[in-house]
Design a protein around this motif. Structure first.
Motif, PDB file in Angstrom:
ATOM      1  N   ALA A  22       0.809  -1.223   0.000  1.00 46.42           N
ATOM      2  CA  ALA A  22       0.000   0.000   0.000  1.00 46.42           C
ATOM      3  C   ALA A  22       0.835   1.263   0.000  1.00 46.42           C
ATOM      4  O   ALA A  22       0.470   2.258  -0.645  1.00 46.42           O
ATOM      5  N   ASP A  34      -4.369   2.939  -1.887  1.00 48.75           N
ATOM      6  CA  ASP A  34      -3.764   2.183  -0.792  1.00 48.75           C
ATOM      7  C   ASP A  34      -4.738   1.149  -0.238  1.00 48.75           C
ATOM      8  O   ASP A  34      -4.336   0.023   0.097  1.00 48.75           O
ATOM      9  N   ARG A  35      -6.001   1.496  -0.160  1.00 45.57           N
ATOM     10  CA  ARG A  35      -6.989   0.558   0.364  1.00 45.57           C
ATOM     11  C   ARG A  35      -7.224  -0.592  -0.615  1.00 45.57           C
ATOM     12  O   ARG A  35      -7.414  -1.741  -0.205  1.00 45.57           O
ATOM     13  N   ASP A  60      -4.987  -1.732  -2.833  1.00 48.81           N
ATOM     14  CA  ASP A  60      -3.788  -2.582  -2.782  1.00 48.81           C
ATOM     15  C   ASP A  60      -3.797  -3.451  -1.526  1.00 48.81           C
ATOM     16  O   ASP A  60      -3.381  -4.617  -1.558  1.00 48.81           O
ATOM     17  N   THR A  61      -4.250  -2.875  -0.429  1.00 48.63           N
ATOM     18  CA  THR A  61      -4.389  -3.643   0.811  1.00 48.63           C
ATOM     19  C   THR A  61      -5.327  -4.823   0.614  1.00 48.63           C
ATOM     20  O   THR A  61      -5.044  -5.953   1.024  1.00 48.63           O
TER      21      THR A  61
END
Length: 526
Positions: free
Chosen positions: A321, A385-386, A388-389
């Motif tokens: 992320a 980022d969320r 990818d998380t």
């Protein structure tokens, strides 16, 4: 909770704070010659506010834009200490039942009308009615003005954290003219008139919000720090441009179209750091987490929730992320290390959270009688980022033998899904800023998204917010974290840092833990 004394925050009996109280002098407004006033500041921000009424939303954009227009009685400095703003001083009675605010004299709203105790009463009563913190913790409070220039809040029981809750920036009790408050009723205010260094100018949906310098602004005194201390309007106008596209935002910063751009995508930080015309300013920006559905489905079973935690390699998730460990930390505790509320997590609890153990995950799945039920992970590509998380989380759960499905949607749909227990098992979300008081994290409260149903958490929360002194609050925080780690209402992946880009010829921008972006100190560098 760290042992830095919280007496300076105004939460101890008979404490009086006046260090930042203003004398009524016009230190932030006045004629343009009084300070070096520049024509305009252009800020590119990645989202637009749904409203400019700070009590009808918890949106981050509304919070940070509204506070250049509106001001509260008290606010937080960069160290998280409570300081007076529209109050000259305030104190807590010896028995802890009464907060008394002495208003600064000579204050005026943007429309030229005087700030009176009547305005403060109307604004505070609206805050109690509409805000989450006000309605939850101050519903039984008695707000009164025993004499002109004095406002009191009477509490049925002592509440050590009351000043902190009043200074929480999430839905700040900003002071507005009483007639505007009364005209709004239970709806949104139609006029945006405050006391801050800038007035509401123009808002073009999907384009920009313009605020204009308040020539008659009367600043509080004291060293500028966070949202406290002296404020100076260094620009005739500030234009907040709504620029959702990352490339457009970064290009505009590099070409000089924008004086500031926030946030910098994690993938672009290294590029921006290599640009001599841009200063990259980091900030602690809260926690990314997976909200667990405790109402129904597989994750309602505590053993399934423990299996999920055991299956995680949090470092791999955070690296996917945020790129490098410069922009995250693997902190198991509820609060960051620089918080007064930080309680370290050590030993087995920390090992369980931070070290992947597929054997333990298998044992928990067996104990739960897991039989391949689908575990739906909901995330939005709008937050890179969320997303990818979520991708790495799905892979790790499948590796541990769980039937994990990744469902993607726009962010508004994800928010709607989080309200529906039948629609998800894990929703990837986060808090953009740390709460001033940990109890206000929504997943620790009853009747909120994710459906927390832990009597131990509720009891510890009640003990924290009803504590009469620092010792009681400290003990309650330790109990709250223990209950949180036992119940697991969320998957906390770690702590996140953000990056903001500022033209190298400017200075004064702050990103304050728990408060976020502070724009009103930006000025040409000396």
């Amino acid at each position: 909770m760290k042992k830095r004394s919280m007496i300076a925050t105004g939460m101890a009996a008979s404490l009086v704070l006046a260090a930042c109280g203003g004398s009524g002098e016009e230190t932030g407004g006045g004629e343009a010659g009084d300070v070096g006033v520049s024509p305009e500041l252009n800020v590119a921000f990645n989202a637009q506010p749904p409203t400019m009424d700070p009590l009808t939303t918890t949106a981050h954009a509304t919070r940070i834009f509204a506070r250049v227009i509106f001001e509260p009685l008290i606010d937080l400095d960069a160290e998280g200490e409570v300081q007076p703003v529209l109050a000259e001083s305030f104190d807590v009675s010896e028995d802890g039942h009464t907060l008394t605010f002495q208003l600064r004299e000579g204050l005026t709203f943007h429309d030229g009308s005087d700030v009176t105790a009547e305005d403060v009463l109307a604004s505070l009563e609206r805050w109690v009615e509409l805000s989450v913190i006000g309605s939850t913790y101050f519903a039984e409070a008695e707000i009164a003005s025993p004499e002109e220039g004095v406002v009191t809040i009477g509490l049925p029981e002592p509440m050590y954290v009351a000043p902190q809750l009043l200074a929480d920036p999430g839905q700040m009790p900003h002071i507005m003219p009483a007639e505007i408050v009364e005209a709004a009723g239970e709806g949104e205010v139609e006029e945006h008139i405050g006391t801050g260094p800038y007035t509401y100018g123009d808002w073009q949906a999907d384009q920009y919000l313009r605020v204009d310098r308040f020539e008659e602004y009367q600043s509080p005194e004291g060293e500028p720090s966070g949202m406290a201390g002296e404020k100076t309007a260094y620009y005739e106008e500030i234009n907040f441009h709504f620029v959702g596209d990352d490339t457009t935002r970064m290009t505009g910063l590099q070409t000089g179209e924008y004086d500031m751009a926030t946030p910098i995508p994690w993938d672009n930080i290294e590029q921006m750091e290599g640009d001599g015309n841009v200063d990259v300013i980091p900030g602690e920006s809260g926690l990314p987490f997976g909200l667990l559905n405790k109402a129904e489905g597989p994750t309602a079973d505590e053993d399934i929730r423990r299996a999920i935690i055991a299956a995680l390699d949090t470092e791999a998730i955070l690296l996917s992320a945020y790129g490098t460990d410069e922009w995250f930390s693997q902190n198991t505790a509820m609060m960051p290390e620089d918080s007064d509320w930080y309680v370290p997590v050590e030993g087995e609890d920390d090992d369980f959270y931070q070290n992947q153990d597929l054997d333990a995950a298998a044992d928990y799945l067996e104990a739960a009688g897991y039989d391949g039920e689908e575990i739906r992970i909901v995330s939005s590509p709008e937050h890179a980022d969320r997303y990818d998380t979520a991708v790495v989380l799905q892979q790790q759960l499948e590796e541990a033998g769980m039937n994990a499905e990744l469902i993607t949607a726009d962010w508004s749909t994800v928010l709607d899904t989080m309200e529906d227990p039948s629609g998800f098992e894990i929703a990837i979300s986060g808090l953009n800023n740390w709460p001033v008081v940990p109890s206000t994290m929504y997943f620790l409260n009853e009747g909120t998204q994710g459906t927390t149903q832990s009597e131990e958490i509720f009891a510890a929360n009640e003990a924290l917010t009803s504590a009469e002194d620092e010792e009681g609050a400290t003990a309650a925080m330790e109990e709250l974290q223990e209950a949180y780690l036992d119940y697991l209402p969320i998957i906390k992946f770690g702590d996140r840092r953000t990056a903001n880009g500022l033209n190298a010829e400017l200075e004064g921008f702050e990103y304050v833990t728990g408060q976020g972006e502070v724009f009103h100190h930006i000025r040409p560098a000396e």
